[in-house]
Every structure is written in structure tokens, then in C-alpha cells.
Design a protein around this motif. Sequence first.
Motif, PDB file in Angstrom:
ATOM      1  N   ARG A 127      56.529  -4.611 -98.303  1.00 30.46           N
ATOM      2  CA  ARG A 127      55.725  -3.754 -97.190  1.00 30.46           C
ATOM      3  C   ARG A 127      54.442  -3.504 -97.908  1.00 30.46           C
ATOM      4  O   ARG A 127      54.347  -3.228 -99.060  1.00 30.46           O
ATOM      5  CB  ARG A 127      56.542  -2.380 -96.945  1.00 30.46           C
ATOM      6  N   ASP A 153      48.969   1.092-100.392  1.00 30.05           N
ATOM      7  CA  ASP A 153      50.245   1.164-100.960  1.00 30.05           C
ATOM      8  C   ASP A 153      50.999  -0.234-100.844  1.00 30.05           C
ATOM      9  O   ASP A 153      50.913  -0.877 -99.841  1.00 30.05           O
ATOM     10  CB  ASP A 153      51.056   2.396-100.168  1.00 30.05           C
ATOM     11  N   ASP A 207      53.492  -9.825 -91.669  1.00 27.74           N
ATOM     12  CA  ASP A 207      52.683  -8.956 -91.248  1.00 27.74           C
ATOM     13  C   ASP A 207      51.409  -8.765 -92.103  1.00 27.74           C
ATOM     14  O   ASP A 207      50.200  -8.589 -91.503  1.00 27.74           O
ATOM     15  CB  ASP A 207      53.072  -7.380 -90.914  1.00 27.74           C
ATOM     16  N   GLU A 208      51.457  -8.694 -93.365  1.00 29.93           N
ATOM     17  CA  GLU A 208      50.234  -8.695 -94.034  1.00 29.93           C
ATOM     18  C   GLU A 208      49.349  -9.902 -94.181  1.00 29.93           C
ATOM     19  O   GLU A 208      48.117  -9.626 -94.079  1.00 29.93           O
ATOM     20  CB  GLU A 208      50.845  -8.107 -95.855  1.00 29.93           C
ATOM     21  N   LYS A 268      50.658  -1.009 -96.931  1.00 31.47           N
ATOM     22  CA  LYS A 268      50.089  -0.305 -95.982  1.00 31.47           C
ATOM     23  C   LYS A 268      48.964   0.330 -96.711  1.00 31.47           C
ATOM     24  O   LYS A 268      49.275   1.053 -97.737  1.00 31.47           O
ATOM     25  CB  LYS A 268      51.102   1.071 -95.505  1.00 31.47           C
ATOM     26  N   GLY A 269      47.620   0.152 -96.155  1.00 30.25           N
ATOM     27  CA  GLY A 269      46.528   0.527 -97.097  1.00 30.25           C
ATOM     28  C   GLY A 269      46.770   0.145 -98.452  1.00 30.25           C
ATOM     29  O   GLY A 269      46.690  -1.024 -98.852  1.00 30.25           O
TER      30      GLY A 269
END
Length: 235
Positions: free
Chosen positions: A68, A73, A214-215, A70-71
Motif C-alpha cells: 500500500r 507512507d 494502483d501505485e 499513500k503520499g
Amino acid sequence: MKRLLAGALLVACTFLPVSPAADSEREQAKEALKALQDFIGGWKGNGGPLRPKPGDPIWSETLDWSWRFKGNDVWLALKIEKGKHFKSGELRYLPDKNVYQLTAVDTKDKKRVFEGTLKNDYLTLERVDPETKESQKIVMNLAGDGVRFIYRYDHKDEGKTLWVNDFRVDSTKIGESLGATEKKQECVVSGGLGTMAVSYKGETFYVCCSGCRDEFNANPEKYVKEFKAKKAGKN
């Protein structure tokens, strides 16, 4: 005028670039988590006491590990279906403390935070319950050339020196027997085993999980450039 100035400042803050230090920490965390890359994927497991006796509870559960992003992270996400004790978790690496951190969510939606290190291919994570003062430990490892994923949960009462096992889950990677005969592809994001196809400007690449997919889709040019540069360096 004051409202316009405030709005301009808000927009400027929204698009501030990530600092080099923060970006460096993200890369450190990502590199450390790559050591656990073989966790990624689905696993069919059976749980129970380490040394079961007649009448002891035995159960089946399905685990799924994925990346995962996110920004700034980055972490590994764990989902457990039909788990008797835990339902999900997030595994991070903390560069400032040089430890792995697992935030596990049990079946009662209570979060438990464990921290520890990876040594000799065993990830050992511990915590002390603030209410009971009981020490709790989760140990994870792979076996059978990466086909088996095992985790166990132990506890130790306050003032005691010996750990007591509560349960252990042994699981087998889903679809491993089929994948063994296929050509191995590398994940363009994590460097692990690519199992899902993605494309960019007519070229096909592979990723290992939905998180990496997704990344990649969020910034394909960056990952294609890094992937090709790495491949060129190996030639």
C-alpha cells in the motif's frame, strides 16, 4: 484582498513538494519492507495450538498480503478472512527506530501495536498490554522455499520468563503449484514476483498486487524509467 491572499497560501501549501528527508525515509521503509516481499499474495491456512490435544479448537483462515502506498507512507496490508483471533493488520518499517511495526486488529476491532526486528528470516514482534502487563509476541516466517507462511502468537505473564504459545497458523500460498511452471515476471514497483499485467504506452509490465497496480497507475513514467534503468544495469 485578505481572502484572496489566504486562498493563494492554501493552494501553495497544497502543492508543496515532499521534502528530500521525507522521501528518503519512504525509500528506506520501502527497501526494508522488500525483505518481506515473499509474504505478498494469498494464503490458505489452518490454525490451532502448537501441540493440539483432542478437543482443542482448530480453524481455517485465508490471509492476503499486499503493498500500500499513500503520499509519503508505504506499508504492507494484511487481510484475514474467517480469522479466529485477528482480522487485519498494517506492517510498516520505522527508519528512525530501525524496527518493524505491526498494527494488528483483532476480531473485536481492538488495535494492538507490536514492534520488532527481522533476524535469520524470522520477523519477531512484541508488545506489553498496558492493562494486564502481559507480554505478547507474534513471530512470522516462511518455509518450504517460500510456499509456506507461518505465524504464531505467544504470551508471557508479568514477572515470568517463559513464553507460552497460544496458537499457530500454517498456510500454503494460493496458486503456487500453478505459478511454478510459468515464466517468472518481476513487479515493476516492488521488485517481487509479478502476477498482474499493467501497460504504459503500449508496453506491458507486471505488478505483484493491487496496491502496486494502483501505485504504478498513479505514476507509470517514474516506475517504468526506474525499472528500465535497473534492467540496463544488470546487463
